[in-house]
Scaffold this active site. Structure first.
Site, mmCIF file in Angstrom:
data_model
loop_
_atom_site.group_PDB
_atom_site.id
_atom_site.type_symbol
_atom_site.label_atom_id
_atom_site.label_comp_id
_atom_site.label_asym_id
_atom_site.label_seq_id
_atom_site.Cartn_x
_atom_site.Cartn_y
_atom_site.Cartn_z
ATOM 1 N N LYS A 100 0.826 -1.214 0.000
ATOM 2 C CA LYS A 100 0.000 0.000 0.000
ATOM 3 C C LYS A 100 0.864 1.270 0.000
ATOM 4 O O LYS A 100 0.402 2.330 -0.400
ATOM 5 C CB LYS A 100 -0.966 -0.021 1.174
HETATM 6 C C1 LIG Z 1 -4.521 -4.478 1.134
HETATM 7 C C2 LIG Z 1 -3.725 -5.734 0.999
HETATM 8 C C3 LIG Z 1 -4.077 -6.733 0.052
HETATM 9 C C4 LIG Z 1 -5.301 -6.635 -0.837
HETATM 10 O O1 LIG Z 1 -5.237 -5.599 -1.770
HETATM 11 P P1 LIG Z 1 -6.535 -5.110 -2.529
HETATM 12 O O2 LIG Z 1 -6.112 -3.946 -3.339
HETATM 13 O O3 LIG Z 1 -7.520 -4.738 -1.444
HETATM 14 O O4 LIG Z 1 -7.032 -6.250 -3.344
HETATM 15 C C5 LIG Z 1 -3.239 -7.837 -0.059
HETATM 16 N N1 LIG Z 1 -2.153 -7.993 0.738
HETATM 17 C C6 LIG Z 1 -1.808 -7.077 1.657
HETATM 18 C C7 LIG Z 1 -0.610 -7.315 2.498
HETATM 19 C C8 LIG Z 1 -2.575 -5.919 1.818
HETATM 20 O O5 LIG Z 1 -2.219 -5.002 2.744
#
Ligand SMILES: *Cc1c(COP(=O)(O)O)cnc(C)c1O
Length: 452
Positions: A100
């Site tokens: 993120k």
């Molecule tokens: C947020 C997250 C996901 C999922 O991502 P999306 O964009 O919601 O599909 C997968 N792995 C981790 C570690 C995350 O923080």
């Protein structure tokens, strides 16, 4: 609806009619792929983003990109590691060790840039069950004209996740431990955003995964990873496996594919919360109860970015999309006919349960000495089911394993996953305010801390 420019799109997040924003058209870049193949991450990001961010002067966009990725710990930003014939695209070298960061570092810089020019301020309110909170705080800490208030359910996020948030002591960061569940935090968020006097009077904003700038920042690493692997292997196309919750990350891959990136298949991987995998295997999108798993960032039953994908499935007809979304809101389910013999020409899907995920982590470590975090392991497990010889498979690695140390212990029997950044948190001072699970308490706290 009247068109919205890029800068307005990232500041508003949602469209005024309650729908999600998308670019008017997705540009084809097939004639540029050869020229882009050897670019650095930052140069590639500039080429991709400027196609969408056409109201930012080029020099400013370059500067925003360079500053956003200077905080990453690897010169490639998102490097490729080849393990067991699988190409792991490591997205976790940012400040909070989760993918993120790729989007939220950029979003934080964009917010600051736009607010400065418009002489405005923004007070971001967020609710988190773990990862998003720390990435958002890291993206916004210390920025001019921005405050960030992050609610987390008191005692219900992992100790590391809590420390990653509460050890940030910048004046513009407010951690709120709410005496309730994540659902309570989300309910408070909804109530405060529905209070238009408060929302407008206090310039409330969000950083949630429907923000177009987040999707845009994520498109870049699909190109970067695919180019690197095509160069390494000589292949002319790749498959990419994505562990999925809100459909944000994989939607970015879908856009890259529509732009002309040679991806033969996008492999969508879910944990036991499998609403998306069910849709892509049977056409049925129906909401079930959320189950807690070892990959908590994917414990989601309504994928907020799925609406964007559906737009392309209904021939870009906003009226049909709006009718589908309304009926889903009423009945909690939605169905679509398949596209030819499959639900989608590009996206295939599968589910990995907890037992298989732990086994994948254990085996990967035992055979290759490489630790997968539980989210990444879901993707790797499902990717293996779809492996085709001769066509490289890229697996997106969405978090550093040290963020989910307990899962690593459960899988391997050993406490193997550490990172100096996380280990150092243990000794840092923290700041956090405990509040009841009540929107009035949160509203009053914000009013007290936003100078008028
Ligand atoms: C947020 C997250 C996901 C999922 O991502 P999306 O964009 O919601 O599909 C997968 N792995 C981790 C570690 C995350 O923080």
């Amino acid at each position: 609806m009247a068109p919205v420019r890029f800068q307005d799109a990232i500041m508003t997040g949602m469209a005024r009619d309650g729908g999600l924003l998308l670019p008017e058209h997705i540009p084809s870049v097939t004639d540029r792929l050869a020229a882009w193949r050897d670019l650095s991450y930052e140069d590639l990001a500039f080429e991709v983003m400027r196609l969408f961010a056409d109201d930012l002067p080029e020099a400013d966009l370059r500067d925003l990109i360079n500053r956003s990725y200077a905080t990453f710990r690897h010169p490639d930003v998102t490097p490729i590691r080849c393990v067991d014939g699988i190409h792991v695209l490591e997205l976790f070298h940012g400040p909070t060790l989760a993918f993120k960061d790729v989007a939220l570092q950029f979003l934080g810089n964009c917010f600051e840039y736009v607010l400065e020019r418009r002489h405005c301020q923004l007070n971001v309110l967020a609710a988190t069950s773990g990862d998003t909170g720390s990435a958002a705080i890291s993206g916004l800490r210390g920025r001019r004209n921005i405050r960030i208030f992050v609610m987390h359910p008191h005692g219900r996020v992992s100790p590391i996740q809590e420390r990653q948030m509460t050890s940030v002591l910048d004046d513009n960061v407010f951690n709120l431990a709410v005496e309730g569940t994540f659902d309570d935090c989300q309910r408070i968020m909804k109530t405060l955003f529905a209070d238009l006097d408060f929302k407008d009077g206090y310039e409330l904003g969000t950083v949630n995964s429907i923000n177009w700038a987040r999707v845009l920042a994520q498109i870049v690493y699909y190109f970067f990873g695919a180019f690197r692997v095509m160069r390494l292997t000589g292949a002319s196309r790749v498959q990419i496996a994505v562990p999925t919750g809100n459909f944000g990350d994989i939607f970015a891959g879908y856009v890259a594919h529509r732009m002309g990136l040679p991806v033969s298949r996008l492999v969508l991987a879910t944990n036991e919360n499998d609403i998306l995998a069910r849709f892509f295997t049977t056409g049925d999108y129906s909401q079930g109860p959320v189950r807690a798993t070892i990959s908590p960032s994917m414990d989601i039953q309504v994928a907020s970015n799925f609406e964007r994908y559906l737009y392309y499935r209904v021939e870009q007809d906003p009226a049909r999309l709006s009718a589908l979304m309304k009926s889903f809101a009423v009945s909690g389910r939605l169905g679509l006919p398949p596209e030819g013999s499959r639900m989608d020409d590009t996206i295939v899907a599968g589910t990995a349960n907890t037992v298989h995920t732990l086994e994948t982590i254990r085996e990967f470590h035992a055979r290759h000495g490489y630790l997968l975090d539980p989210h990444t392991a879901v993707g790797v497990q499902v990717a293996r089911e779809f492996h085709r010889p001769g066509e490289p498979m890229i697996c997106l690695a969405t978090a550093h394993p040290a963020k989910f140390g307990q899962a690593i212990i459960d899988a391997t029997g050993q406490d193997l996953a550490h990172h100096p950044v996380l280990d150092a948190l243990a000794n840092l001072p923290t700041r956090c305010t405990l509040l009841p699970a009540d929107d009035t308490a949160v509203r009053e706290f914000m009013q007290q801390h936003i100078p008028r």
